[in-house]
Design a protein around this motif. Structure first.
Motif, PDB file in Angstrom:
ATOM      1  N   ALA A 173       0.848  -1.199   0.000  1.00  6.60           N
ATOM      2  CA  ALA A 173       0.000   0.000   0.000  1.00  6.60           C
ATOM      3  C   ALA A 173       0.882   1.247   0.000  1.00  6.60           C
ATOM      4  CB  ALA A 173      -0.931  -0.002   1.214  1.00  6.60           C
ATOM      5  N   PRO A 174       1.545   1.556  -1.131  1.00  4.64           N
ATOM      6  CA  PRO A 174       2.388   2.752  -1.176  1.00  4.64           C
ATOM      7  C   PRO A 174       1.568   4.006  -0.916  1.00  4.64           C
ATOM      8  CG  PRO A 174       2.034   1.865  -3.387  1.00  4.64           C
ATOM      9  CD  PRO A 174       1.513   0.853  -2.431  1.00  4.64           C
ATOM     10  N   LEU A 197       8.332   5.488  -6.164  1.00  5.79           N
ATOM     11  CA  LEU A 197       9.380   4.895  -5.342  1.00  5.79           C
ATOM     12  C   LEU A 197      10.177   5.921  -4.535  1.00  5.79           C
ATOM     13  CD1 LEU A 197      10.653   2.258  -4.486  1.00  5.79           C
ATOM     14  CD2 LEU A 197      12.114   2.340  -6.496  1.00  5.79           C
ATOM     15  N   PRO A 198      10.689   7.022  -5.133  1.00  6.60           N
ATOM     16  CA  PRO A 198      11.480   7.960  -4.326  1.00  6.60           C
ATOM     17  C   PRO A 198      10.707   8.544  -3.142  1.00  6.60           C
ATOM     18  CG  PRO A 198      11.843   8.354  -6.659  1.00  6.60           C
ATOM     19  CD  PRO A 198      10.699   7.388  -6.570  1.00  6.60           C
ATOM     20  N   GLY A 199       9.453   8.931  -3.380  1.00  6.75           N
ATOM     21  CA  GLY A 199       8.654   9.499  -2.298  1.00  6.75           C
ATOM     22  C   GLY A 199       8.426   8.519  -1.169  1.00  6.75           C
ATOM     23  N   ASN A 200       8.179   7.258  -1.509  1.00 13.29           N
ATOM     24  CA  ASN A 200       7.943   6.261  -0.468  1.00 13.29           C
ATOM     25  C   ASN A 200       9.232   5.864   0.237  1.00 13.29           C
ATOM     26  OD1 ASN A 200       4.979   4.790  -0.282  1.00 13.29           O
ATOM     27  ND2 ASN A 200       5.276   5.956  -2.156  1.00 13.29           N
ATOM     28  N   LEU A 201      10.377   5.996  -0.430  1.00  9.51           N
ATOM     29  CA  LEU A 201      11.662   5.816   0.261  1.00  9.51           C
ATOM     30  C   LEU A 201      11.834   6.887   1.336  1.00  9.51           C
ATOM     31  CD1 LEU A 201      14.210   4.861  -2.550  1.00  9.51           C
ATOM     32  CD2 LEU A 201      13.846   3.623  -0.412  1.00  9.51           C
ATOM     33  N   ILE A 202      11.485   8.125   0.996  1.00  5.98           N
ATOM     34  CA  ILE A 202      11.556   9.210   1.981  1.00  5.98           C
ATOM     35  C   ILE A 202      10.646   8.910   3.172  1.00  5.98           C
ATOM     36  CG2 ILE A 202      11.006  11.644   2.383  1.00  5.98           C
ATOM     37  CD1 ILE A 202      13.549  11.318   0.798  1.00  5.98           C
ATOM     38  N   ILE A 203       9.435   8.423   2.890  1.00  6.77           N
ATOM     39  CA  ILE A 203       8.485   8.101   3.965  1.00  6.77           C
ATOM     40  C   ILE A 203       9.016   6.953   4.823  1.00  6.77           C
ATOM     41  CG2 ILE A 203       6.190   7.139   4.427  1.00  6.77           C
ATOM     42  CD1 ILE A 203       5.223   8.710   1.937  1.00  6.77           C
ATOM     43  N   ALA A 204       9.568   5.916   4.169  1.00  7.79           N
ATOM     44  CA  ALA A 204      10.051   4.739   4.895  1.00  7.79           C
ATOM     45  C   ALA A 204      11.189   5.084   5.848  1.00  7.79           C
ATOM     46  CB  ALA A 204      10.500   3.665   3.909  1.00  7.79           C
ATOM     47  N   ALA A 205      12.046   6.026   5.469  1.00 10.66           N
ATOM     48  CA  ALA A 205      13.212   6.378   6.294  1.00 10.66           C
ATOM     49  C   ALA A 205      12.967   7.653   7.097  1.00 10.66           C
ATOM     50  CB  ALA A 205      14.435   6.551   5.395  1.00 10.66           C
ATOM     51  N   TYR A 206      11.710   8.016   7.299  1.00 12.62           N
ATOM     52  CA  TYR A 206      11.400   9.304   7.919  1.00 12.62           C
ATOM     53  C   TYR A 206      11.494   9.260   9.447  1.00 12.62           C
ATOM     54  CZ  TYR A 206       9.100  13.817   8.619  1.00 12.62           C
ATOM     55  OH  TYR A 206       8.803  15.109   8.973  1.00 12.62           O
ATOM     56  N   ASP A 207      10.772   8.345  10.061  1.00 18.37           N
ATOM     57  CA  ASP A 207      10.701   8.338  11.526  1.00 18.37           C
ATOM     58  C   ASP A 207      12.001   7.889  12.184  1.00 18.37           C
ATOM     59  OD1 ASP A 207       8.056   9.257  11.716  1.00 18.37           O
ATOM     60  OD2 ASP A 207       7.304   7.275  11.208  1.00 18.37           O
ATOM     61  N   SER A 245      22.945   3.053   7.729  1.00 10.66           N
ATOM     62  CA  SER A 245      21.526   3.395   7.602  1.00 10.66           C
ATOM     63  C   SER A 245      21.345   4.726   6.873  1.00 10.66           C
ATOM     64  CB  SER A 245      20.877   3.472   8.991  1.00 10.66           C
ATOM     65  OG  SER A 245      20.969   2.225   9.660  1.00 10.66           O
ATOM     66  N   TYR A 246      20.092   4.979   6.494  1.00  7.12           N
ATOM     67  CA  TYR A 246      19.735   6.220   5.799  1.00  7.12           C
ATOM     68  C   TYR A 246      18.569   6.876   6.523  1.00  7.12           C
ATOM     69  CZ  TYR A 246      22.577   4.405   1.982  1.00  7.12           C
ATOM     70  OH  TYR A 246      23.615   3.919   1.232  1.00  7.12           O
ATOM     71  N   GLN A 247      18.658   8.203   6.665  1.00 13.42           N
ATOM     72  CA  GLN A 247      17.607   8.985   7.316  1.00 13.42           C
ATOM     73  C   GLN A 247      17.111  10.047   6.352  1.00 13.42           C
ATOM     74  OE1 GLN A 247      16.563   9.391  11.046  1.00 13.42           O
ATOM     75  NE2 GLN A 247      14.959  10.402   9.874  1.00 13.42           N
ATOM     76  N   SER A 248      15.799  10.210   6.278  1.00  7.14           N
ATOM     77  CA  SER A 248      15.240  11.267   5.425  1.00  7.14           C
ATOM     78  C   SER A 248      15.747  12.630   5.883  1.00  7.14           C
ATOM     79  CB  SER A 248      13.714  11.244   5.493  1.00  7.14           C
ATOM     80  OG  SER A 248      13.214  10.040   4.981  1.00  7.14           O
ATOM     81  N   ASN A 249      15.916  13.527   4.925  1.00  8.34           N
ATOM     82  CA  ASN A 249      16.455  14.848   5.234  1.00  8.34           C
ATOM     83  C   ASN A 249      15.556  15.941   4.666  1.00  8.34           C
ATOM     84  OD1 ASN A 249      18.471  16.512   6.396  1.00  8.34           O
ATOM     85  ND2 ASN A 249      19.338  16.891   4.368  1.00  8.34           N
ATOM     86  N   MET A 250      14.259  15.672   4.608  1.00 13.88           N
ATOM     87  CA  MET A 250      13.299  16.687   4.185  1.00 13.88           C
ATOM     88  C   MET A 250      12.067  16.581   5.070  1.00 13.88           C
ATOM     89  SD  MET A 250      11.976  14.985   0.583  1.00 13.88           S
ATOM     90  CE  MET A 250      10.767  16.243   0.223  1.00 13.88           C
TER      91      MET A 250
END
Length: 518
Positions: A173-174, A197-207, A245-250
């Protein structure tokens, strides 16, 4: 783990347990019996479950063992005389075949989760049949380095195959993701988020930060397909690497938060609506002393001109009165601005605020609102040609040659052709006269600026509470979006109050400021 908890979990997974047995045993009647045994065993042994995180691993371990027990019990041994010339044979029982297929599936899964360095060496060695020396030459590594990667890779594969992994919600459920931008050039960012895909990568690594493997399981996409996307987001400064690891930066926000700040903006504006109407009436009087010109102008269009002047100039001044300082950081594309994202459905009331300042004799400002102007978007697709068109229209020149730009402006109602000459369908005023009106309304503009500054600070603080501490600029993004909310809600409130109307096809949001004599 309590008995009530295990009963609830079993109740929610009975269908899955039964289907698992059907797949393993290939007999629905037998599957029902074994599924019943599995449930009974879980109810007997739930006290062995140490914590909630291991419950699903325990359930499928019990299910796997009881299915194996059935195969052992039902396996029939048959004997036959072996011929003298029998050379031997190798075959798998149905249970062994299933286990082997399952292990191959697990192996493929774990290979797809390995980092590229381990994955390509393991594939080259075990599938490609290449020697360590060949692999070392191929990837410019030492032989000892290749052997070390093989050792560590095998270890990682075995550890992963022994784990119970579950795909995350984004895998099936993207989420809807919309990029937003405030700055002087968004080049490269809009194109990046045209795909899911890019937007959901940002969401996945957000919290919280996530490894490539964790992102893969969360999104249901193999690491080989994520590596390039992650590298692009990292290069654009939207993902930050923290160890492995990767963390969202926006900063992200959602429609619920946006509606909340819009409601707050409306409540603030209600306290000033009578003053605003008075300032607008005064401003219309001041326009009579200027070179303001618009052929379709009437009292309504003049009121809109003054109203948008007041709230725009107040919004600009409010930045100086805020506790939050907008620094417009340098972005990876070389411009300055803020890149932000919106989770879920997004229904903007503002289409955009656009300006073009490289016109030789003036500049254009477009303030588009869905409730006010549903046909005009960004007119500056053909930047240089549009500038020439606008100046040609102001000067009533004959139709120029830039057909594409002219078509765009005609379509969006910025210009018309009258008696073979271009004619502006927007208000024009010299910048000197605009400034004189602005100066005469300065007291009202300052009062509005104070109001807007408080709203922007409050909105930024509220967004900061919803944003992980590792992600900067939450206050700044909150302040920017709340400025839009003030603009949007002022337009909505003005229409609701009725002291201005939407107009009859007039262009109420485009203004051309002549500067050639400045």
């Amino acid at each position: 783990m309590t008995k009530e908890q295990i009963e609830n979990i079993i109740q929610g997974n009975m269908q899955k347990i039964y289907l698992y047995c059907v797949k393993r045993l290939e007999n629905t009647a037998v599957a029902e019996d074994v599924a019943s045994d599995i449930i009974l065993e879980l109810l007997r042994s739930y006290s062995r479950i140490q914590n909630d995180e291991t419950v699903y691993g325990y359930i499928w371990s019990v299910a796997n063992n009881l299915c194996k027990n059935y195969w052992r019990r039902s396996e029939k041994e048959t004997y036959t005389e072996i011929p003298d010339n029998f050379a031997g044979a190798c075959c798998f029982s149905p249970e062994e075949s299933y286990v082997r297929e399952e292990e191959i599936m697990l192996l493929r899964r774990e290979l797809s989760l390995l980092r590229e360095k381990y994955r390509r060496i393991l594939i080259s060695y075990y599938i490609g049949g290449q020697a360590c020396e060949e692999i070392a030459d191929k990837y410019n590594l030492s032989v000892s380095n290749v052997k070390q990667c093989l050792f560590e890779g095998r270890k990682k594969l075995k550890e992963g195959m022994d784990m119970v992994r579950e795909y995350g919600e984004l895998s099936y459920a993207p989420e809807k993701f919309t990029m937003n931008f405030w700055g002087n050039s968004s080049n490269g960012y809009w194109e990046l988020f045209e795909r899911k895909l890019p937007g959901n990568l940002i969401i996945a690594a957000y919290d919280s930060p996530k490894t490539l493997q964790e992102l893969s399981m969360e999104m249901g996409v193999g690491v080989p397909y994520l590596e390039d996307e992650v590298a692009i987001l990292e290069k654009m400064g939207l993902l930050v690497r923290k160890g492995k690891s990767y963390q969202s930066n926006m900063v992200l926000y959602d429609e619920q938060w946006r509606r909340t700040i819009c409601k707050q903006a409306t409540e603030l504006l209600h306290t000033k609506i009578e003053d605003i109407k008075k300032w607008v009436d005064e401003g219309v009087g001041y326009l009579a002393e200027t070179d303001y010109c618009y052929e379709a102008a009437d009292l309504n269009t003049k009121k809109w001109f003054v109203l948008l002047l007041i709230i725009w100039e107040a919004s600009v001044i409010s930045e100086q009165r805020m506790k939050t300082r907008l620094t417009f950081p340098l972005l990876q594309n070389g411009s300055n601005g803020y890149v932000m994202g919106i989770r879920g459905e997004y229904h903007p009331e503002t289409v955009g605020i656009y300006s073009q300042y490289n016109i030789s004799n003036g500049y254009m400002r477009i303030m588009n609102f869905v409730k006010l102007s549903d046909k005009v978007l960004n007119p500056f697709e053909y930047r240089n040609a549009v500038g020439q068109m606008l100046e040609a229209a102001v000067e009533r020149k004959q139709e120029p040659e830039e057909v594409a730009a002219l078509s765009l402006l005609l379509k969006n109602g910025f210009v018309s052709v009258k008696e073979g000459r271009l004619s502006p369908e927007f208000a024009t005023i010299s910048y000197a006269d605009y400034k004189s009106v602005k100066d005469k309304l300065c007291d009202g503009i300052k009062q509005m600026a104070e109001l807007i500054a408080k709203h922007r600070d409050k909105s930024g603080e509220e967004l900061r509470k919803k944003t992980p501490t590792a992600i900067p600029e939450a206050n700044e993004v909150g302040a920017i979006v709340s400025m839009w909310s003030i603009l949007e809600e002022m337009v909505a409130l003005a229409l609701e109050d009725g002291f201005v109307t939407k107009g009859n096809g007039q262009n109420l949001t485009a203004f051309y400021f002549k500067t050639e004599n400045e």
